[in-house]
Design a protein around this motif. Sequence first.
Motif, PDB file in Angstrom:
ATOM      1  N   SER A 382       0.946  -1.085   0.156  1.00 40.35           N
ATOM      2  CA  SER A 382       0.164  -0.048  -0.211  1.00 40.35           C
ATOM      3  C   SER A 382       0.834   1.293   0.360  1.00 40.35           C
ATOM      4  O   SER A 382       1.730   0.921   0.695  1.00 40.35           O
ATOM      5  CB  SER A 382      -0.760  -0.111   1.370  1.00 40.35           C
ATOM      6  OG  SER A 382      -1.563   1.151   1.424  1.00 40.35           O
ATOM      7  N   VAL A 383       0.315   2.051  -0.805  1.00 42.36           N
ATOM      8  CA  VAL A 383       1.574   3.391  -0.597  1.00 42.36           C
ATOM      9  C   VAL A 383       0.227   4.434  -1.262  1.00 42.36           C
ATOM     10  O   VAL A 383      -0.350   4.518  -1.868  1.00 42.36           O
ATOM     11  CB  VAL A 383       2.340   3.016  -1.757  1.00 42.36           C
ATOM     12  CG1 VAL A 383       1.629   3.202  -3.669  1.00 42.36           C
ATOM     13  CG2 VAL A 383       3.519   4.695  -2.128  1.00 42.36           C
ATOM     14  N   GLY A 384       0.797   5.958  -0.711  1.00 42.39           N
ATOM     15  CA  GLY A 384       0.921   7.034  -1.165  1.00 42.39           C
ATOM     16  C   GLY A 384      -0.201   8.091  -0.337  1.00 42.39           C
ATOM     17  O   GLY A 384      -0.278   9.800  -0.094  1.00 42.39           O
ATOM     18  N   PRO A 386      -2.003   7.841   4.475  1.00 46.62           N
ATOM     19  CA  PRO A 386      -2.385   6.054   5.263  1.00 46.62           C
ATOM     20  C   PRO A 386      -3.330   5.497   5.238  1.00 46.62           C
ATOM     21  O   PRO A 386      -4.693   6.155   4.659  1.00 46.62           O
ATOM     22  CB  PRO A 386      -2.732   7.579   6.205  1.00 46.62           C
ATOM     23  CG  PRO A 386      -2.192   8.757   6.461  1.00 46.62           C
ATOM     24  CD  PRO A 386      -2.069   8.854   4.675  1.00 46.62           C
ATOM     25  N   THR A 409       4.022   1.669   3.218  1.00 43.12           N
ATOM     26  CA  THR A 409       5.277   1.705   2.233  1.00 43.12           C
ATOM     27  C   THR A 409       4.950   3.728   2.564  1.00 43.12           C
ATOM     28  O   THR A 409       3.625   3.622   1.902  1.00 43.12           O
ATOM     29  CB  THR A 409       5.811   1.161   1.237  1.00 43.12           C
ATOM     30  OG1 THR A 409       4.262   2.204   0.038  1.00 43.12           O
ATOM     31  CG2 THR A 409       6.208  -0.303   0.746  1.00 43.12           C
ATOM     32  N   GLN A 412       8.352   9.219  -0.034  1.00 44.17           N
ATOM     33  CA  GLN A 412       7.599  10.759  -1.039  1.00 44.17           C
ATOM     34  C   GLN A 412       8.198  10.673  -2.262  1.00 44.17           C
ATOM     35  O   GLN A 412       9.636   9.790  -2.998  1.00 44.17           O
ATOM     36  CB  GLN A 412       8.563  12.022  -0.436  1.00 44.17           C
ATOM     37  CG  GLN A 412       7.700  11.953   0.757  1.00 44.17           C
ATOM     38  CD  GLN A 412       8.184  12.627   1.923  1.00 44.17           C
ATOM     39  OE1 GLN A 412       9.467  13.177   2.390  1.00 44.17           O
ATOM     40  NE2 GLN A 412       6.925  13.865   2.656  1.00 44.17           N
ATOM     41  N   GLY A 521      -4.366   9.719  -3.156  1.00 44.42           N
ATOM     42  CA  GLY A 521      -2.763   9.757  -3.180  1.00 44.42           C
ATOM     43  C   GLY A 521      -2.137  10.527  -4.182  1.00 44.42           C
ATOM     44  O   GLY A 521      -1.157  10.167  -4.696  1.00 44.42           O
TER      45      GLY A 521
END
Length: 646
Positions: A382-384, A386, A409, A412, A521
């Motif tokens: 998962s990213v982008g 919380p 993860t 930035q 995201g």
Amino acid sequence: MVQSSNAAGAKTPDFHIDPEAYDRMYAQSVNDPATFWGEHGKRLDWIKPYTRVKNTSFAYDDVSIKWFEDGTLNVAANCVDRHLATRGDQTAIIWEPDSPDEEALHITYKELHTQVSKMANVLKSMGVGKGDRVVIYLPMIPEAAYSMLACARIGAIHSIVFAGFSPDALGARVNGCDAKVVITADHAPRGGRATKLKDNVNQALLHDVDDVKCLVVKRTGGQIAWREGLDFWWHEEAARVSADCPPEEMNAEDPLFILYTSGSTGQPKGVVHTSGGYLAYAAMTHEYIFDYHEGDIYWCTADVGWVTGHSYIVYGPLANGATTVMFEGVPTYPDAGRFWQVCEKHKVTQFYTAPTAIRALMGKGTGPVEGSDLSSLRLLGSVGEPINPEAWNWYNENVGKGKCPIVDTWWQTETGGILITPLPGVTKPKPGSATKPFFGVTPVILDDQGNELSGATEGVLCIKDSWPGQMRTVWGDHARFVSTYFEMFKGYYFTGDGCRRDEDGDYWITGRVDDVINVSGHRMGTAEVESALVAHATVSEAAVVGYPHDIKGQGIYCYVTLMDGVEATDELRTELANWVRTEIGPIAKPDVIQWAPGLPKTRSGKIMRRILRKIAENDYDSLGDTSTLADPSVVDDLISNRAALA
Ligand code: WT7
């Protein structure tokens, strides 16, 4: 070693590390970074090996970041050529088109080598050389990867502009980095609809510089306007050039790419990443965090227009000789089962996506997930933004079937690669927490005065020392780099994020503390939306804030003051929303526009966004002290207008 297993119960490879190895490696990585990275930098093929590993300073009056500074290499040779002897016939890229009716492509490393070399020669023939900038404005098609690697091969610096950005946004970026060539496609199919990319380029270039050459990929065969002498078809040029293009020898610190990203003030800035440190960091994080092993089919659903696509679709996976999936479409086309159908079709082992996609799919129920065989999956990412525990649990139960580690993860555009994340085989799952730092990463939590806080605490997230994937500068504006990231808290890299650390030492990102909002995201500066709004003839003033949105994470809430005599109608509201959409791109379209006869300002004229955020959230009890406002009565007006909107 800890065994991982997938839903089918098949024997799967060992994780790369266990808790004991993590502790040992982490300790070395922060106590003796030069030795640690000196060792791990060897995962790349160097033309001239480095002798100096780390030369970095976060001191405010002397910010300078150099890794492997006397080494030379070529990034494309590391992602392509060096794999030819051992895995020339292995698939490098699986391309899954927008429509499931169109055939997927399997591009081998050999084929990738041919295409990248040809593209490199075409760019050369168009006058592009070492250090020149090339803007890439393409859909998610293999040519996007070819373009990136072709630039890397000849030492040109690419700057990808997300294909969802408007002509104006594109034009600003082309001019910002003074690009010689734009690589684009005729049309870009996405979710069954097509964007006329080449038309956008024409508009962008006509506004700004009209001598920029354009290399056009024929994706759909749709109609386009041709600029004779400036436009070139990729397929025609490719047929003309040789497939032999020796890779340029580049210094580790030569720029690899520029990627524009939004900040809290002004126009987007060009984040600059360089070659050696970036690639070593992207490759190493990809291997350890995604538990990448030989034979895996790894899929990251991001777009190459964002940093996630750079590091974890193209550079990291290809440097590791992986098979990486590139998906042109969207999660809900033709139906909400598309992600899972693609996982089954290509037997995906690692799946990496964004919380906003998970939340959108959650809303469609479990039917679409249950329709596909997901037993090949071994790990989820998962990213982008919380990930809320509801989405985490849904992902875990319905996609991972309770058997796949989930890596949340945090990183930035500026960090080049993942900085805080669970590690498979090491970290106990904790829904909503990005948990622990990766090797070489030294997170600290500061209070507003810049004091380091210890133990379980909450404050602003900073990083104490450099890691190889860190951005080096802002393109053309090193002073802005220093003032954005190193001025607020002297001696630290300031992330812009708020963060909590719990009793176990695990990190929980709480969201931005600056005027950056995160919409599905996608990162956006409120200042950019404001400047688009005030560019409209009817608008006198605008203030934009984020507010909680069920699917997008944050929505865009705009307070607009109209020029005297302009009537505040619903039609105008729609017109303004569409105006912002055309000025910046669909992702920036306001969710709410509230008319504001006045904005809450201090006597010195500063807009108090804290109050605007609270009103947008419908939270009137904690507005705080409004007595310092120049005109406290505007707050009551805003509250009654808000009520009329709801
Ligand atoms: C901002 C960076 C880096 C890839 C995509 C976004 C937020 C990112 C997480 C996460 C909580 C996250 C932060 C960060 N963010 N990942 N796992 N948990 N927040 O890159 O556009 O540069 O945005 O995205 O606020 O500062 P970006």
